[in-house]
Design a protein around this motif. Structure first.
Motif, short mmCIF file in Angstrom:
data_model
loop_
_atom_site.label_atom_id
_atom_site.label_comp_id
_atom_site.label_asym_id
_atom_site.label_seq_id
_atom_site.Cartn_x
_atom_site.Cartn_y
_atom_site.Cartn_z
N UNK A 84 0.83 -1.21 0.00
CA UNK A 84 0.00 0.00 0.00
C UNK A 84 0.86 1.26 0.00
N UNK A 85 1.92 1.25 0.82
CA UNK A 85 2.80 2.42 0.85
C UNK A 85 3.52 2.61 -0.49
N UNK A 86 3.89 1.50 -1.11
CA UNK A 86 4.51 1.58 -2.43
C UNK A 86 3.55 2.20 -3.44
N UNK B 161 14.39 -7.87 4.12
CA UNK B 161 14.47 -8.87 3.05
C UNK B 161 13.08 -9.27 2.56
N UNK B 162 12.15 -9.42 3.48
CA UNK B 162 10.80 -9.83 3.10
C UNK B 162 10.10 -8.76 2.26
N UNK B 163 10.36 -7.50 2.55
CA UNK B 163 9.73 -6.43 1.76
C UNK B 163 10.07 -6.57 0.28
N UNK B 164 11.28 -7.00 0.00
CA UNK B 164 11.73 -7.11 -1.40
C UNK B 164 10.97 -8.19 -2.16
N UNK C 164 7.66 -5.96 -3.37
CA UNK C 164 7.80 -4.71 -4.09
C UNK C 164 9.27 -4.44 -4.37
N UNK C 165 9.53 -3.80 -5.51
CA UNK C 165 10.89 -3.38 -5.83
C UNK C 165 11.28 -2.11 -5.09
#
Length: 274
Positions: A123-125, A147-150, A153-154
């Motif tokens: 959502x923030x992306x 690491x999990x965020x990647x 989302x890029x």
């Protein structure tokens, strides 16, 4: 006074020293932020869970300072860690602040017992892609959370706001931030005053004719971090900003580096206060 800026990974310039309002009641927040703005601060850090976004907004509205001269940060709490609730949480923060956009919006805590923070990051992306926020980031995230965020989302967080002071330096997370191009922002940069009585801090302060708090803030700044000290006392608010006309030596920086006494590598909910 010109406060140095840090360039975030999307090119946005952020003041390196800002003003935090954690644990300041909403009724007292307007006066504290007003004092900070009058002293020369232009970056204000708040959060939904602090319950004082409205007080921050009142101070901004009454200040007469142009919006483009200010850098305002707020944070999304763990009760909104899914895609739709994150978007609504952003709008709710804007409404309480009386603003039409934030300069920086952070996920306040990963709440890693679930993977909900991954949906919140999506959502923030999207907010960032839509140009509805200046930059987005996280707070209290460990390397494994980054690491999990990647995986969803890029987009790389612009900021990771973590507890950091001479007694707790979170070196592993700081290194992980740097490797990813994430700026480290220190909350509780003065350890709520507990490091200010350390012999090394007092000795260095006396040598420079400065206060212990000014010495610790200077230690942060010279290592490239963003800091957000908090106070409700106008004299101390101004004092914390008066840190740009002296410099610590390499030996003095090393002495403060040597004060770490807490082996923790990340935030613990039992001690969370940022």
């Amino acid at each position: 006074m010109t406060i140095p800026t840090i360039t975030l990974n999307n090119g946005l310039e952020m003041p390196q020293l800002g003003f935090g309002v954690f644990q300041v009641p909403d009724a007292e927040t307007t006066a504290a932020v007003t004092a900070a703005l009058e002293a020369g601060y232009r970056s204000i850090d708040t959060a939904a869970i602090y319950g004082n976004e409205s007080g921050v907004g009142r101070a901004i509205a009454e200040s007469g300072i142009a919006r483009d001269e200010l850098f305002v940060t707020s944070k999304l709490w763990i009760d909104s860690l899914d895609y739709d609730h994150a978007l609504r949480g952003y709008e709710a923060s804007l409404q309480r602040l009386g603003l039409d956009r934030l300069d920086l919006f952070l996920i306040h805590w990963p709440a890693p017992a679930s993977d909900s923070y991954l949906e919140a990051w999506r959502a923030l992306a999207q907010l960032a892609a839509d140009g509805r926020v200046g930059a987005v980031g996280v707070s209290n995230f460990l390397p494994e959370h980054l690491d999990r965020l990647a995986t969803v989302s890029d987009l790389v967080p612009a900021i990771n706001q973590i507890e950091l002071h001479p007694a707790l330096q979170n070196r592993e997370t700081v290194a992980a931030n740097a490797a990813r191009g994430i700026v480290t922002e220190a909350w509780s940069p003065l350890a709520q005053g507990s490091v200010l009585r350390e012999e090394a801090v007092v000795t260095i302060a006396e040598r420079h004719g400065r206060t212990p708090a000014q010495v610790v803030l200077r230690w942060h700044l010279q290592q490239g971090r963003v800091v957000i000290p908090k106070s409700v006392t106008p004299a101390r608010i101004a004092e914390n900003l008066d840190v740009f006309d002296f410099e610590l030596t390499a030996d003095e920086l090393a002495a403060l580096d040597g004060l770490e006494r807490d082996g923790r590598t990340g935030p613990h909910p039992s001690t969370f206060n940022g």
